[in-house]
Scaffold this motif. Sequence first.
Motif, PDB file in Angstrom:
ATOM      1  N   PRO A 159      -1.685   6.175  -4.429  1.00  0.00           N
ATOM      2  CA  PRO A 159      -1.584   6.928  -3.839  1.00  0.00           C
ATOM      3  C   PRO A 159      -3.111   7.316  -3.562  1.00  0.00           C
ATOM      4  O   PRO A 159      -3.686   8.838  -3.475  1.00  0.00           O
ATOM      5  N   ILE A 172       1.154  -0.740  -0.246  1.00  0.00           N
ATOM      6  CA  ILE A 172       0.069  -0.097   0.013  1.00  0.00           C
ATOM      7  C   ILE A 172       0.804   1.017   0.131  1.00  0.00           C
ATOM      8  O   ILE A 172       0.548   2.186  -0.850  1.00  0.00           O
ATOM      9  N   LYS A 173       2.165   1.078   0.383  1.00  0.00           N
ATOM     10  CA  LYS A 173       3.397   2.414   0.637  1.00  0.00           C
ATOM     11  C   LYS A 173       3.309   2.761  -0.548  1.00  0.00           C
ATOM     12  O   LYS A 173       3.547   3.554  -0.585  1.00  0.00           O
ATOM     13  N   ARG A 195      -7.540   2.629   3.465  1.00  0.00           N
ATOM     14  CA  ARG A 195      -6.603   1.665   3.473  1.00  0.00           C
ATOM     15  C   ARG A 195      -5.332   1.418   4.835  1.00  0.00           C
ATOM     16  O   ARG A 195      -5.440   0.244   5.275  1.00  0.00           O
ATOM     17  N   THR A 196      -4.886   2.924   5.217  1.00  0.00           N
ATOM     18  CA  THR A 196      -3.931   2.578   6.546  1.00  0.00           C
ATOM     19  C   THR A 196      -5.030   1.749   7.661  1.00  0.00           C
ATOM     20  O   THR A 196      -3.996   1.569   8.365  1.00  0.00           O
ATOM     21  N   LYS A 254      -5.813   6.772   0.801  1.00  0.00           N
ATOM     22  CA  LYS A 254      -4.720   6.745   2.037  1.00  0.00           C
ATOM     23  C   LYS A 254      -5.486   5.941   2.822  1.00  0.00           C
ATOM     24  O   LYS A 254      -5.037   5.669   4.090  1.00  0.00           O
ATOM     25  N   GLU A 255      -6.281   7.106   3.833  1.00  0.00           N
ATOM     26  CA  GLU A 255      -6.521   6.744   5.016  1.00  0.00           C
ATOM     27  C   GLU A 255      -7.104   5.735   5.041  1.00  0.00           C
ATOM     28  O   GLU A 255      -6.983   5.172   6.375  1.00  0.00           O
TER      29      GLU A 255
END
Length: 253
Positions: free
Chosen positions: A128, A123-124, A134-135, A131-132
């Motif tokens: 992009p 994912i990193k 998936r994190t 982001k939020e």
Amino acid sequence: MARPEWRLLFAAVAAVLCATVWAQADTVGKVLDLTQQSQRAAADSQKRVEQLDDQTRAMLERYRAALWQTQQLNAYAEQLNGLLAEQQNELAALQQQSAELDRAGQDLLPLMLRMTDSLEQFIKLDLPFLKEERTQRIAALKQSLSDAQLSAGEKFRRLLEAYQIEIDYGRNLGVEQLRIGDSQMDVLRVGRVALYALSPDGAQAQVWDAAAARWQPLPRSARAQIREGIKMARELAPANLLELPVPVAVAQP
């Protein structure tokens, strides 16, 4: 005229006859009374016999009903005993399987931890987008793997679910709003191929350059296609072919 002695005799005979008649009449009356009493007693006895017969018949019916119900309950109890035995066997098998899964889960946990780390790293390095979301999914997955209350099967299911979500991102269109520079823009995701940004007024269009890790401007001709792709992602337009410039991947030295 009759002699006085004859009159006395006749009077005596008449008195005797009258007394006899009255005595016989009284006897007949008593006999009749006794007969009526006997008849009433016989009728009462018959009623009692009939009542006893009705009670006996009712008791017999209740006995038969109770006997039938007992037979049905015995048959049902036999069925329940069979079902109970089957359920006990199934429970024992499930307990054995659960114990085996627990042992297997202990062996799988290191693998699941490595898979989670790999997914986080992927994912990193990915485009992009989201982001939020998936994190947070990775953080929730790590917490699940460390939860002793969850079974190994449930932990593995959640891990596979996270992988499946990431796989699905590469098969569809998505749109979100992001702040790029000083502008709030609509960002179109085309699978995992590219990201395109379009300002709300349509005056600016950009594409994400993964090699340079930054947004690059696009020509005016791409704006209409990006706008059409955003409509498709929001299900406001039917799926159609999009003609958009795709960044070229550069091999790492």
